[in-house]
Design a protein around this motif. Structure first.
Motif, PDB file in Angstrom:
ATOM      1  N   UNK A 124      59.367  62.919  56.329  1.00 33.35           N
ATOM      2  CA  UNK A 124      60.677  63.490  56.050  1.00 33.35           C
ATOM      3  C   UNK A 124      61.680  63.160  57.148  1.00 33.35           C
ATOM      4  N   UNK A 125      61.211  63.139  58.393  1.00 28.82           N
ATOM      5  CA  UNK A 125      62.090  62.729  59.487  1.00 28.82           C
ATOM      6  C   UNK A 125      62.574  61.304  59.256  1.00 28.82           C
ATOM      7  N   UNK A 126      61.673  60.436  58.831  1.00 28.95           N
ATOM      8  CA  UNK A 126      62.030  59.034  58.611  1.00 28.95           C
ATOM      9  C   UNK A 126      63.016  58.871  57.449  1.00 28.95           C
ATOM     10  N   UNK A 127      62.851  59.707  56.402  1.00 30.39           N
ATOM     11  CA  UNK A 127      63.729  59.590  55.235  1.00 30.39           C
ATOM     12  C   UNK A 127      65.019  60.378  55.371  1.00 30.39           C
ATOM     13  N   UNK A 128      64.932  61.558  55.962  1.00 29.04           N
ATOM     14  CA  UNK A 128      66.043  62.500  55.856  1.00 29.04           C
ATOM     15  C   UNK A 128      66.328  63.255  57.145  1.00 29.04           C
ATOM     16  N   UNK A 129      65.874  62.712  58.268  1.00 30.64           N
ATOM     17  CA  UNK A 129      66.101  63.393  59.539  1.00 30.64           C
ATOM     18  C   UNK A 129      66.787  62.502  60.549  1.00 30.64           C
ATOM     19  N   UNK A 166      68.578  58.697  52.025  1.00 30.23           N
ATOM     20  CA  UNK A 166      67.303  59.286  51.639  1.00 30.23           C
ATOM     21  C   UNK A 166      67.388  60.788  51.482  1.00 30.23           C
ATOM     22  N   UNK A 167      68.172  61.422  52.351  1.00 29.67           N
ATOM     23  CA  UNK A 167      68.356  62.870  52.254  1.00 29.67           C
ATOM     24  C   UNK A 167      69.095  63.235  50.978  1.00 29.67           C
ATOM     25  N   UNK A 168      70.131  62.485  50.652  1.00 28.56           N
ATOM     26  CA  UNK A 168      70.899  62.776  49.444  1.00 28.56           C
ATOM     27  C   UNK A 168      70.042  62.603  48.192  1.00 28.56           C
ATOM     28  N   UNK A 169      69.157  61.607  48.201  1.00 23.42           N
ATOM     29  CA  UNK A 169      68.268  61.426  47.046  1.00 23.42           C
ATOM     30  C   UNK A 169      67.322  62.614  46.901  1.00 23.42           C
ATOM     31  N   UNK A 170      66.766  63.076  48.002  1.00 24.47           N
ATOM     32  CA  UNK A 170      65.844  64.209  47.928  1.00 24.47           C
ATOM     33  C   UNK A 170      66.557  65.485  47.499  1.00 24.47           C
ATOM     34  N   UNK A 171      67.737  65.721  48.046  1.00 26.62           N
ATOM     35  CA  UNK A 171      68.461  66.948  47.727  1.00 26.62           C
ATOM     36  C   UNK A 171      68.934  66.972  46.274  1.00 26.62           C
ATOM     37  N   UNK A 172      69.068  65.815  45.665  1.00 31.91           N
ATOM     38  CA  UNK A 172      69.533  65.768  44.277  1.00 31.91           C
ATOM     39  C   UNK A 172      68.397  65.877  43.271  1.00 31.91           C
ATOM     40  N   UNK A 173      67.151  65.890  43.732  1.00 29.16           N
ATOM     41  CA  UNK A 173      66.011  65.913  42.825  1.00 29.16           C
ATOM     42  C   UNK A 173      64.954  66.910  43.296  1.00 29.16           C
ATOM     43  N   UNK A 215      59.945  68.326  46.015  1.00 27.28           N
ATOM     44  CA  UNK A 215      58.637  68.984  45.915  1.00 27.28           C
ATOM     45  C   UNK A 215      57.520  68.018  46.316  1.00 27.28           C
ATOM     46  N   UNK A 216      57.586  66.778  45.815  1.00 27.87           N
ATOM     47  CA  UNK A 216      56.565  65.789  46.168  1.00 27.87           C
ATOM     48  C   UNK A 216      56.579  65.494  47.660  1.00 27.87           C
ATOM     49  N   UNK A 217      57.774  65.422  48.259  1.00 30.77           N
ATOM     50  CA  UNK A 217      57.878  65.157  49.696  1.00 30.77           C
ATOM     51  C   UNK A 217      57.305  66.312  50.511  1.00 30.77           C
ATOM     52  N   UNK A 242      69.279  65.718  57.548  1.00 32.00           N
ATOM     53  CA  UNK A 242      70.425  64.888  57.925  1.00 32.00           C
ATOM     54  C   UNK A 242      71.128  64.463  56.641  1.00 32.00           C
ATOM     55  N   UNK A 243      72.099  65.255  56.208  1.00 36.57           N
ATOM     56  CA  UNK A 243      72.725  65.036  54.903  1.00 36.57           C
ATOM     57  C   UNK A 243      73.550  63.759  54.844  1.00 36.57           C
ATOM     58  N   UNK A 244      73.741  63.071  55.977  1.00 39.41           N
ATOM     59  CA  UNK A 244      74.479  61.809  55.974  1.00 39.41           C
ATOM     60  C   UNK A 244      73.623  60.631  55.555  1.00 39.41           C
ATOM     61  N   UNK A 245      72.306  60.816  55.481  1.00 39.98           N
ATOM     62  CA  UNK A 245      71.422  59.698  55.162  1.00 39.98           C
ATOM     63  C   UNK A 245      71.207  59.581  53.654  1.00 39.98           C
TER      64      UNK A 245
END
Length: 253
Positions: free
Chosen positions: A73-78, A14-21, A26-28, A9-12
């Motif tokens: 991941x659902x909770x952070x980026x889904x 948390x998702x933007x933070x993960x996609x930028x790093x 990898x840790x997630x 869910x690129x609108x969240x």
């Protein structure tokens, strides 16, 4: 083996933070496996890749020895509310081994691969060689072509009438493969991040995505490629090749 797809869910935030790093993602991904500890250096190979099909259509693919639990991941980026139904937890995971076992020589598949195409070079005589990223699409394409035989496949060549470049075209003294194969190189990304919270080691990567059509030449070698990855930087979203039916595929698995 399992193949898993997770829609991000690129609108969240948390998702933007993960996609930028890549380090955080990898840790997630590794946190999806409850039996794998962060200190376990001998954990089985887990491959992952992010496909940016469109701004609002981003998928995370994972190939792993066991089925992942991606609740975090659902909770952070889904979409947590939509994932409350046990039948639709927010990701899709299926056994991969039956598909791998059915791969046979001569079948034709569309493929996608995100990789870190590198070579070893020295700036001047006497210096040790240094890992260096290929910078041009020509050299990035040649990197994959040079690895196809030992990786268990052959990239399909275009018929002569569909080639825009004449046969025998050269680039800096080398044969130019830019229009010979059913292969495109796209979505170049220059990544820079720090590795580890203590050492703050700087990591710089150039990644590209390959889309093309291949023929299976060595099923066992291709199974290794699909499960062990191709090239370097596998911890940072590189090396995962996936297959999909092509118009000329002889069979289905």
């Amino acid at each position: 083996m399992h193949l898993t797809r997770f829609r991000v869910n690129s609108a969240r935030p948390g998702a933007r933070r993960l996609l930028s790093s890549p380090q955080s993602l990898h840790a997630a991904v590794m946190s999806s496996f409850p039996t794998v500890l962060p200190s376990d250096s001998d954990c089985p190979r887990v491959l992952w890749r992010v496909d940016h099909n469109a701004r609002a259509e981003v998928f995370l693919y994972v190939v792993s020895p066991t089925r992942p639990d991606m609740t975090h991941l659902v909770e952070q980026a889904g979409w947590p509310a939509a994932a409350t139904d046990p039948e639709t937890p927010g990701w899709q995971s299926r056994p991969y081994t039956p598909f791998l076992d059915k791969l046979t020589a001569g079948t034709v598949w569309a493929f996608r691969l995100t990789a870190n195409p590198i070579h070893f070079a020295r700036r001047k005589d006497g210096e040790p060689t240094k890992r260096t990223a290929h910078q041009t699409s020509h050299h990035q394409q040649r990197w994959l072509i040079e690895r196809q035989e030992r990786s268990g496949f052959r990239i399909i060549e275009k018929p002569p009438e569909r080639r825009l470049l004449p046969h025998g075209t050269t680039h800096q003294g080398h044969a130019h493969h830019g229009d010979q194969y059913e292969l495109t190189v796209r979505d170049r990304r220059d990544l820079a991040f720090t590795k580890g919270s203590a050492t703050k080691e700087a990591v710089r990567l150039v990644t590209v995505t390959y889309d093309g059509v291949l023929e299976v030449t060595d099923p066992a070698a291709l199974r290794r490629t699909l499960t062990q990855g191709l090239g370097k930087a596998k911890a940072y979203g590189c090396g995962l090749m996936t297959l999909a039916p092509a118009a000329t595929t002889q069979g289905r698995a």
